[in-house]
Design a protein around this motif. Structure first.
Motif, short mmCIF file in Angstrom:
data_model
loop_
_atom_site.label_atom_id
_atom_site.label_comp_id
_atom_site.label_asym_id
_atom_site.label_seq_id
_atom_site.Cartn_x
_atom_site.Cartn_y
_atom_site.Cartn_z
N THR A 140 0.74 -1.32 -0.14
CA THR A 140 0.01 0.07 -0.04
C THR A 140 0.81 1.12 0.19
O THR A 140 0.39 2.25 -0.17
CB THR A 140 -0.91 -0.15 1.26
OG1 THR A 140 -0.18 -0.15 2.47
CG2 THR A 140 -1.86 -1.08 1.30
N SER A 141 2.04 1.06 0.22
CA SER A 141 3.04 2.26 0.18
C SER A 141 4.43 1.63 0.04
O SER A 141 4.84 0.36 0.14
CB SER A 141 3.09 3.05 1.47
OG SER A 141 3.56 1.99 2.51
N THR A 142 5.33 2.44 -0.38
CA THR A 142 6.89 2.43 -0.83
C THR A 142 7.47 1.66 0.57
O THR A 142 8.00 0.60 0.64
CB THR A 142 7.63 3.30 -1.00
OG1 THR A 142 7.24 3.95 -2.33
CG2 THR A 142 9.05 3.13 -1.24
N ARG A 143 7.01 2.16 1.83
CA ARG A 143 7.47 1.49 2.94
C ARG A 143 6.99 0.14 3.09
O ARG A 143 7.65 -0.72 3.66
CB ARG A 143 7.30 2.41 4.18
CG ARG A 143 7.65 2.01 5.48
CD ARG A 143 7.65 3.15 6.44
NE ARG A 143 8.43 4.52 6.00
CZ ARG A 143 9.92 4.44 6.30
NH1 ARG A 143 10.40 3.54 6.71
NH2 ARG A 143 10.30 5.54 6.10
N ASP A 144 5.69 -0.10 2.83
CA ASP A 144 5.14 -1.22 3.16
C ASP A 144 5.62 -2.29 1.92
O ASP A 144 6.12 -3.37 2.50
CB ASP A 144 3.85 -1.28 2.90
CG ASP A 144 2.89 -2.67 2.97
OD1 ASP A 144 3.46 -3.25 3.73
OD2 ASP A 144 2.03 -2.62 2.35
N ALA A 145 6.11 -1.78 0.91
CA ALA A 145 6.74 -2.69 -0.06
C ALA A 145 8.24 -3.27 0.40
O ALA A 145 8.49 -4.52 0.14
CB ALA A 145 7.06 -1.89 -1.38
N PHE A 146 8.70 -1.91 1.01
CA PHE A 146 10.23 -2.50 1.55
C PHE A 146 10.14 -3.45 2.70
O PHE A 146 10.83 -4.31 3.01
CB PHE A 146 11.10 -1.66 1.84
CG PHE A 146 11.61 -1.10 0.59
CD1 PHE A 146 13.13 -1.60 0.17
CD2 PHE A 146 11.33 -0.06 -0.51
CE1 PHE A 146 13.83 -1.44 -0.87
CE2 PHE A 146 12.12 0.14 -1.62
CZ PHE A 146 13.21 -0.35 -1.64
N MET A 147 9.01 -3.31 3.61
CA MET A 147 8.73 -4.15 4.80
C MET A 147 8.45 -5.58 4.29
O MET A 147 8.93 -6.49 4.91
CB MET A 147 7.62 -3.58 5.74
CG MET A 147 8.07 -2.37 6.36
SD MET A 147 9.63 -2.52 7.49
CE MET A 147 8.94 -3.52 8.46
N ARG A 148 7.68 -5.90 3.28
CA ARG A 148 7.47 -7.06 2.74
C ARG A 148 8.70 -7.60 2.55
O ARG A 148 9.15 -8.94 2.62
CB ARG A 148 6.33 -6.87 1.85
CG ARG A 148 4.94 -6.41 2.30
CD ARG A 148 4.06 -6.09 0.82
NE ARG A 148 3.08 -5.85 1.09
CZ ARG A 148 1.93 -6.43 1.42
NH1 ARG A 148 1.80 -7.69 1.06
NH2 ARG A 148 0.54 -5.85 1.74
N LEU A 149 9.75 -6.91 1.80
CA LEU A 149 10.79 -7.66 1.24
C LEU A 149 11.74 -7.90 2.54
O LEU A 149 12.44 -9.09 2.82
CB LEU A 149 11.66 -6.55 0.45
CG LEU A 149 11.13 -6.62 -0.96
CD1 LEU A 149 11.81 -5.39 -1.66
CD2 LEU A 149 11.12 -7.79 -1.64
N ILE A 150 11.77 -7.03 3.56
CA ILE A 150 12.45 -7.22 4.77
C ILE A 150 12.01 -8.51 5.54
O ILE A 150 12.92 -9.27 6.13
CB ILE A 150 12.43 -5.80 5.76
CG1 ILE A 150 13.12 -4.63 5.06
CG2 ILE A 150 13.18 -6.09 7.03
CD1 ILE A 150 12.98 -3.45 5.87
N ASN A 151 10.74 -8.79 5.73
CA ASN A 151 10.02 -9.50 6.33
C ASN A 151 9.92 -10.83 5.77
O ASN A 151 9.78 -11.97 6.63
CB ASN A 151 8.67 -9.34 7.08
CG ASN A 151 8.90 -7.96 8.15
OD1 ASN A 151 9.74 -7.92 8.82
ND2 ASN A 151 8.15 -7.05 7.85
N SER A 152 10.40 -10.89 4.66
CA SER A 152 10.30 -12.08 3.74
C SER A 152 11.61 -12.99 3.67
O SER A 152 12.54 -12.48 4.22
CB SER A 152 9.59 -12.00 2.38
OG SER A 152 10.70 -11.52 1.64
#
Length: 287
Positions: free
Chosen positions: A124-136
Motif C-alpha cells: 500500500t506504500s513504498t515503506r510497506d513494499a520494503f517491509m514485505r521484502l525485509i520480513n520475507s
C-alpha cells in the motif's frame, strides 16, 4: 625552383605538425556520469549530440555516485552528472563543487519474479513494499556500491550494508536473503534476472534492459522513489582548470539545459513509466 618547392614543403610540414600538437595538447572534456545513464542509453545520446553540435569530444568516466564523488574530489573529471542528493550537497558545502543544477529525473521501481513471493505488488506504500521484502525470506539483490540507487535502498532498508572496501568482482552473500553485487545497475539487474530475485532499478535502465527473463515491475511510486539527476560544476577553488576546460565545461553546461528543454518532456502523474517512455524514446523527464 626545386629548392623553393622543397622549402615550402618543409614549412608546410612544420606548420601542420605544430597544429596537430596544439590540437592534441588539450584532452577531451572528462564527463563524470553514473552507471544508470550509461545503462539507460542516455549517455551515448548526450555525447553524440554534443559532439555533433559543438565539435567538442567527450570522454565519459562512468561510476556509481559514491565512486564518482571520489573522482571529482581528486580532480579526475571536468564536469559531472549525479543522482545522489546528499553526497552532492556535501561536495557543494566543501567547495569542491561550485554549482549543482537540476537536469532531469525519472523513477526507481522494485522488480522481481512474476510469482512475487513477498507480495510486493500488493503493498500500500513504498515503506510497506520494503517491509514485505525485509520480513520475507525472498532473495534481494543490492548494488552495495554507495551509488544513488544504493542510497535509495538504504533509505528504505536502513540495515542494508554499507561497503567499506572497493566493490568485489563477484557477488557477495550478506545473508540468506541478501546478495551484494558491488557493480553497476545493468550487472545487478542481470544477477536479479538470473536468480528470479528482487532489486531496485531506475526505470531508464529497466526499459533498456533486454534480459528481463521472469522479472516484472512490482512496485512504483514516482513521489517516494523519485530519481533526480543534477549537473555538478567543479569549483575552480578546488581544482584549477585550464582556460580551455573552463570554456568547454561552460559550453556543455549551457548546452545540456537547452538539450533537455528540447528533447525531454514533462510527465503525467497518472501514466505508468512504460506509457510515459512511449511518448519519447528517452525515459527521463523535466519538471
Amino acid at each position: 625552383m626545386l629548392n623553393r618547392l622543397l622549402s615550402f614543403l618543409v614549412s608546410l610540414t612544420a606548420l601542420i605538425s605544430t597544429f596537430l600538437l596544439a590540437s592534441c595538447s588539450e584532452q577531451p572534456l572528462r564527463l563524470g556520469v553514473t552507471t544508470t545513464l550509461e545503462d539507460s542509453g542516455l549517455l551515448d545520446r548526450l555525447t553524440t549530440d554534443f559532439a555533433n553540435e559543438h565539435g567538442i569530444a567527450i570522454t565519459p568516466i562512468v561510476a556509481g555516485s559514491g565512486q564518482l564523488f571520489t573522482l571529482i574530489a581528486r580532480g579526475d573529471v571536468d564536469i559531472a552528472i549525479s543522482h545522489e542528493p546528499e553526497g552532492e550537497k556535501r561536495l557543494v558545502e566543501q567547495d569542491i563543487v561550485s554549482s549543482r543544477q537540476a537536469l532531469f529525473h525519472n523513477d526507481f521501481v522494485i522488480v522481481g519474479s512474476k510469482e512475487d513471493p513477498a507480495n510486493v505488488s500488493e503493498a500500500t506504500s513504498t515503506r510497506d513494499a520494503f517491509m514485505r521484502l525485509i520480513n520475507s525470506d525472498s532473495l534481494y539483490i543490492s548494488r552495495n556500491d554507495n551509488s544513488g540507487t544504493h542510497r535509495m535502498e538504504q533509505y528504505w532498508w536502513p540495515s542494508l550494508p554499507t561497503p567499506q572496501l572497493l566493490p568485489s568482482s563477484a557477488p557477495q552473500p550478506a545473508s540468506i536473503k541478501l546478495l551484494l553485487t558491488g557493480t553497476g545497475m545493468g550487472e545487478t539487474l542481470t544477477v536479479a534476472a538470473n536468480k528470479d530475485a528482487y532489486t531496485l532499478v531506475d526505470i531508464g535502465t529497466w526499459l533498456a534492459f533486454n534480459n528481463k527473463q521472469q522479472l516484472r515491475v512490482l512496485w512504483r511510486d514516482s513521489q517516494t522513489l523519485r530519481n533526480a539527476y543534477h549537473l555538478l560544476t567543479i569549483s575552480p577553488n578546488h581544482i584549477t582548470p585550464t582556460d580551455q576546460k573552463q570554456k568547454e565545461s561552460r559550453i556543455f553546461s549551457q548546452w545540456i539545459h537547452q538539450w533537455t528543454a528540447k528533447n525531454l518532456q514533462k510527465k503525467s502523474s497518472t501514466d505508468t513509466p512504460e506509457e510515459r517512455a512511449q511518448l519519447n524514446d528517452i525515459p527521463f523527464f523535466i519538471d
